[in-house]
Write an enzyme that holds these catalytic residues in place. Sequence first.
Site, PDB file in Angstrom:
ATOM      1  N   ILE A  89       0.844  -1.196   0.000  1.00 46.36           N
ATOM      2  CA  ILE A  89       0.000   0.000   0.000  1.00 46.36           C
ATOM      3  C   ILE A  89       0.879   1.245   0.000  1.00 46.36           C
ATOM      4  O   ILE A  89       1.786   1.361   0.820  1.00 46.36           O
ATOM      5  CB  ILE A  89      -0.916   0.026   1.247  1.00 46.36           C
ATOM      6  CG1 ILE A  89      -1.770  -1.244   1.305  1.00 46.36           C
ATOM      7  CG2 ILE A  89      -1.793   1.283   1.254  1.00 46.36           C
ATOM      8  CD1 ILE A  89      -2.438  -1.478   2.649  1.00 46.36           C
ATOM      9  N   CYS A  90       0.594   2.158  -0.916  1.00 47.00           N
ATOM     10  CA  CYS A  90       1.292   3.448  -0.945  1.00 47.00           C
ATOM     11  C   CYS A  90       0.443   4.451  -0.183  1.00 47.00           C
ATOM     12  O   CYS A  90      -0.569   4.930  -0.676  1.00 47.00           O
ATOM     13  CB  CYS A  90       1.499   3.914  -2.384  1.00 47.00           C
ATOM     14  SG  CYS A  90       2.342   5.495  -2.483  1.00 47.00           S
ATOM     15  N   LEU A  91       0.851   4.706   1.054  1.00 41.04           N
ATOM     16  CA  LEU A  91       0.124   5.621   1.922  1.00 41.04           C
ATOM     17  C   LEU A  91       1.154   6.346   2.779  1.00 41.04           C
ATOM     18  O   LEU A  91       1.969   5.692   3.450  1.00 41.04           O
ATOM     19  CB  LEU A  91      -0.860   4.821   2.787  1.00 41.04           C
ATOM     20  CG  LEU A  91      -1.789   5.591   3.707  1.00 41.04           C
ATOM     21  CD1 LEU A  91      -2.689   6.544   2.926  1.00 41.04           C
ATOM     22  CD2 LEU A  91      -2.652   4.619   4.506  1.00 41.04           C
TER      23      LEU A  91
END
Length: 157
Positions: A89-91
């Site tokens: 996840i790109c967060l």
Amino acid sequence: MKASRARLFKEYKEVQREKAADPDIQLVCDDSNIFKWTALIKGPSETPYEGGVFQLAFAVPEQYPLQPPQVRFLTKIFHPNVHFKTGEICLDILKNAWSPAWTLQSVCRAIIALMAHPEPDSPLNCDSGNLLRSGDIRGYQSMARMYTRLAAMPKKG
């Protein structure tokens, strides 16, 4: 390591106490390892993920809460900020914007918010990011809905 265990036990107790308060998130600690958690989150309403239940895996580092947990989707999802194969996840809060004020529960809430409001300019899934960036909302939503049906909805019968 002692501090991280104490913090995780505190979060575990909070999760047990507040189960009914947040029906969209079900966080479960591994029986044999306080540093491994899984979560079931409901796809946000009025999104292509609505009706789906998505499983997340948490690997909590021994330096937690000073370092963020590693979180990934175990359920396949078509989303610009989630790697289709690995579930990464790109967060920002899982990378450079992490703060010890975040909890595993609040990370789940942030992931649900990301599902509702994707960031196509920092895609891990370029196909999905490109659809959104080019304005093909319908194409993106139909792909996301299809994968939600295939991977995140209970099989009938």
